[in-house]
Motif scaffolding. Structure first.
Motif, PDB file in Angstrom:
ATOM      1  N   GLN A 108       0.829  -1.205   0.000  1.00  0.00           N
ATOM      2  CA  GLN A 108       0.000   0.000   0.000  1.00  0.00           C
ATOM      3  C   GLN A 108       0.866   1.259   0.000  1.00  0.00           C
ATOM      4  OE1 GLN A 108      -3.485   0.420   0.077  1.00  0.00           O
ATOM      5  NE2 GLN A 108      -3.672  -1.761  -0.370  1.00  0.00           N
ATOM      6  N   LEU A 109       1.991   1.220   0.712  1.00  0.00           N
ATOM      7  CA  LEU A 109       2.858   2.390   0.786  1.00  0.00           C
ATOM      8  C   LEU A 109       3.352   2.818  -0.596  1.00  0.00           C
ATOM      9  CD1 LEU A 109       5.125   1.636   3.907  1.00  0.00           C
ATOM     10  CD2 LEU A 109       2.845   2.665   3.843  1.00  0.00           C
ATOM     11  N   THR A 110       3.568   1.864  -1.470  1.00  0.00           N
ATOM     12  CA  THR A 110       4.114   2.191  -2.793  1.00  0.00           C
ATOM     13  C   THR A 110       3.186   3.109  -3.583  1.00  0.00           C
ATOM     14  OG1 THR A 110       3.151   0.221  -3.866  1.00  0.00           O
ATOM     15  CG2 THR A 110       5.343  -0.009  -2.890  1.00  0.00           C
ATOM     16  N   TYR A 111       1.881   3.066  -3.305  1.00  0.00           N
ATOM     17  CA  TYR A 111       0.932   3.902  -4.034  1.00  0.00           C
ATOM     18  C   TYR A 111       1.133   5.392  -3.730  1.00  0.00           C
ATOM     19  CZ  TYR A 111      -1.481  -0.632  -4.374  1.00  0.00           C
ATOM     20  OH  TYR A 111      -1.793  -1.953  -4.591  1.00  0.00           O
ATOM     21  N   TYR A 112       1.812   5.697  -2.640  1.00  0.00           N
ATOM     22  CA  TYR A 112       1.992   7.074  -2.184  1.00  0.00           C
ATOM     23  C   TYR A 112       3.417   7.588  -2.417  1.00  0.00           C
ATOM     24  CZ  TYR A 112      -2.352   6.073   0.383  1.00  0.00           C
ATOM     25  OH  TYR A 112      -3.636   5.724   0.743  1.00  0.00           O
ATOM     26  N   TYR A 117       7.084  10.076   0.885  1.00  0.00           N
ATOM     27  CA  TYR A 117       5.702   9.671   0.658  1.00  0.00           C
ATOM     28  C   TYR A 117       4.773  10.879   0.678  1.00  0.00           C
ATOM     29  CZ  TYR A 117       7.273   4.879   1.401  1.00  0.00           C
ATOM     30  OH  TYR A 117       7.924   3.671   1.295  1.00  0.00           O
ATOM     31  N   SER A 118       3.902  10.934  -0.328  1.00  0.00           N
ATOM     32  CA  SER A 118       2.865  11.951  -0.384  1.00  0.00           C
ATOM     33  C   SER A 118       1.727  11.564   0.564  1.00  0.00           C
ATOM     34  CB  SER A 118       2.335  12.043  -1.817  1.00  0.00           C
ATOM     35  OG  SER A 118       1.186  12.850  -1.884  1.00  0.00           O
ATOM     36  N   ASP A 119       0.888  12.526   0.891  1.00  0.00           N
ATOM     37  CA  ASP A 119      -0.216  12.208   1.806  1.00  0.00           C
ATOM     38  C   ASP A 119      -1.406  11.589   1.087  1.00  0.00           C
ATOM     39  OD1 ASP A 119      -1.332  14.444   0.509  1.00  0.00           O
ATOM     40  OD2 ASP A 119      -2.226  15.240   2.343  1.00  0.00           O
ATOM     41  N   TYR A 120      -1.330  11.494  -0.285  1.00  0.00           N
ATOM     42  CA  TYR A 120      -2.426  10.852  -1.006  1.00  0.00           C
ATOM     43  C   TYR A 120      -1.876  10.031  -2.166  1.00  0.00           C
ATOM     44  CZ  TYR A 120      -7.294  10.097  -2.219  1.00  0.00           C
ATOM     45  OH  TYR A 120      -8.510   9.502  -2.427  1.00  0.00           O
ATOM     46  N   ILE A 121      -2.694   9.133  -2.662  1.00  0.00           N
ATOM     47  CA  ILE A 121      -2.296   8.190  -3.716  1.00  0.00           C
ATOM     48  C   ILE A 121      -1.839   8.965  -4.956  1.00  0.00           C
ATOM     49  CG2 ILE A 121      -3.128   6.343  -5.214  1.00  0.00           C
ATOM     50  CD1 ILE A 121      -5.225   5.789  -2.888  1.00  0.00           C
ATOM     51  N   MET A 122      -0.645   8.671  -5.417  1.00  0.00           N
ATOM     52  CA  MET A 122      -0.020   9.455  -6.475  1.00  0.00           C
ATOM     53  C   MET A 122      -0.842   9.463  -7.767  1.00  0.00           C
ATOM     54  SD  MET A 122       2.735  10.951  -5.399  1.00  0.00           S
ATOM     55  CE  MET A 122       3.649  11.319  -6.912  1.00  0.00           C
ATOM     56  N   LYS A 123      -1.385   8.339  -8.163  1.00  0.00           N
ATOM     57  CA  LYS A 123      -2.117   8.275  -9.427  1.00  0.00           C
ATOM     58  C   LYS A 123      -3.488   8.937  -9.333  1.00  0.00           C
ATOM     59  CE  LYS A 123      -3.764   4.349 -10.871  1.00  0.00           C
ATOM     60  NZ  LYS A 123      -3.864   2.921 -11.274  1.00  0.00           N
ATOM     61  N   LEU A 124      -3.915   9.263  -8.121  1.00  0.00           N
ATOM     62  CA  LEU A 124      -5.217   9.902  -7.923  1.00  0.00           C
ATOM     63  C   LEU A 124      -5.058  11.349  -7.460  1.00  0.00           C
ATOM     64  CD1 LEU A 124      -7.124   7.016  -6.129  1.00  0.00           C
ATOM     65  CD2 LEU A 124      -7.100   7.567  -8.572  1.00  0.00           C
ATOM     66  N   GLY A 126      -0.950  14.735  -3.127  1.00  0.00           N
ATOM     67  CA  GLY A 126      -1.177  15.861  -2.245  1.00  0.00           C
ATOM     68  C   GLY A 126       0.111  16.506  -1.793  1.00  0.00           C
ATOM     69  N   GLU A 127       0.324  16.540  -0.497  1.00  0.00           N
ATOM     70  CA  GLU A 127       1.494  17.185   0.088  1.00  0.00           C
ATOM     71  C   GLU A 127       2.351  16.141   0.801  1.00  0.00           C
ATOM     72  OE1 GLU A 127      -0.255  21.365   1.586  1.00  0.00           O
ATOM     73  OE2 GLU A 127      -1.360  19.623   2.315  1.00  0.00           O
ATOM     74  N   ARG A 128       3.595  16.508   1.070  1.00  0.00           N
ATOM     75  CA  ARG A 128       4.483  15.587   1.798  1.00  0.00           C
ATOM     76  C   ARG A 128       4.732  16.150   3.199  1.00  0.00           C
ATOM     77  NH1 ARG A 128       9.245  13.524  -2.215  1.00  0.00           N
ATOM     78  NH2 ARG A 128       9.978  15.678  -1.980  1.00  0.00           N
TER      79      ARG A 128
END
Length: 381
Positions: free
Chosen positions: A108-112, A122-129, A132-134
């Motif tokens: 799951q972490l890889t999605y961010y 890691y971003s605070d939201y899913i990269m492909k969607l 957000g912010e780090r």
């Protein structure tokens, strides 16, 4: 008042029945009680929060509470919840090593994951969607868990993740206000205990793992700065300090106290200097009254989970269980009054969000361990 023989007999029966119910409840809450609660919550999280079709976890159960941010609907969880689930998975693996729960959270972490300069994090939201912010603290919580796992399993990947999180967090360090770390990337308005306390822990754990003195030097630098700028007179910690005017602001929260309390325990382990253990005990004493004196959690489950980490660590050097037992009263209250018919917890705001479920899962896993190893089941509930 005249007590008749008949009245006395009824009173005796009621007393016996009450004692019988009490004995039944103690038996019910005997060895394995918290482990069963942990397993129940695990199942409830998977049932209510995991979306099989997308492969993501939902932010909250109720779709009417999904958030719109920057014009985008966010129905899947923010990264913070995975910080909570990742640590909970580590604690569960201590009980059940064959479960291998951390691997699924790592997926799951890889999605961010965001490779942007100045350092991957890691971003605070899913990269492909729509990313957000780090946040520096989000990344630090992951580093703390990875290094906890490394101390347990000695897997190189965990050490490397810890180092990567250290590298990212240090991009948020400068000499404004004399040092310290910002809260999130690109925002320089405040330096927060929630990014400095866990920053100390990441550095101390890396020192323990590598014996590289540079990590210890960093830890002490941030530790001293946080105590100077953000510690309250009652030994607990304010939320943040504003960079514009040096004004200390925000509430006193359990997780901020937890990271700094545990930092003192780590420093005692590393240096053998008793001043750190003395300070750890003083912080623990103050926190027990402040956070748990009413037998009910005063802030979120995950915040309290971080303070429980420190209490559990302190038990290695201070065998008095009063801190854990004070915490336990609040936990038992939550189990009795804050669990709904879906098997999840509502918390003080009534919202069933994933980060709080992850926090409660960690708490239950830790109490399952304490129940097994510290004989909590035999104590008065």
């Amino acid at each position: 008042m005249i007590i008749t023989k008949k009245y006395f007999s009824v009173l005796l029966c009621l007393t016996f029945f009450s004692s019988f119910l009490s004995a039944q409840q103690k038996a019910k809450r005997g060895d394995g009680f918290y482990k069963k609660e942990m397993q129940s919550l695990q199942a409830a999280i998977n049932k209510n929060f995991y979306n099989q079709a997308s492969g993501y976890y939902k932010i909250v159960i109720d779709s009417t509470q999904w958030e719109v941010k920057n014009g985008f609907l966010r129905k899947y969880t923010y990264f913070w919840a995975h910080c909570a689930l990742y640590q909970a998975a580590n604690e569960i693996e201590k009980l059940e090593p064959k479960d291998e729960l951390m691997a699924s959270i790592e997926k799951q972490l890889t999605y961010y994951y965001d490779t942007a300069a100045p350092a991957p994090g890691y971003s605070d939201y899913i990269m492909k969607l729509k990313p957000g912010e780090r946040y520096y603290d989000d990344n630090q919580w992951i580093g703390i868990t990875a290094l906890n796992a490394y101390a347990r399993t000695n897997q190189k990947k965990d050490l490397e993740l810890g180092k990567a999180m250290y590298n990212f967090m240090m991009t948020g360090h400068d000499q404004v206000l004399g040092g310290g770390l910002y809260w999130k990337e690109g925002s320089t308005s405040s330096k927060n205990t929630c990014s400095n306390g866990p920053g100390v822990l990441v550095a101390l754990q890396l020192y323990r793992a590598t014996k590289n003195k540079a990590y210890l030097d960093t830890a002490l630098k941030i530790f001293d700065w946080t105590n100077e700028k953000l510690q309250a007179p009652n030994k607990l910690y304010y939320d943040n300090i504003k960079t514009a005017d040096g004004k200390v602001d925000g509430p006193i929260l359990s997780y901020n106290t937890g990271t700094m309390l545990e930092s003192n325990v780590y420093l005692y382990e590393i240096t053998k200097d008793k001043k750190y253990l003395t300070e750890a005990n003083a912080i623990a004493d103050s926190s027990l009254t402040f956070f748990y004196g009413r037998d009910k959690f005063r802030d979120g489950y995950w915040f309290n989970a971080v303070l429980l980490r420190a209490y559990q660590h302190l038990l290695k050097y201070n065998k008095d269980t009063k801190y854990v037992m004070g915490f336990k009263k609040c936990l038992d209250n939550a189990l009795q009054n804050e669990k709904n018919n879906q098997g999840v917890f509502t918390g003080k705001d009534g919202v069933q969000n994933l980060v709080e479920q992850g926090g409660m899962l960690e708490i239950l896993a830790r109490f399952a361990w304490l129940e097994k190893n510290n004989n909590l089941a035999s104590t008065k509930r």
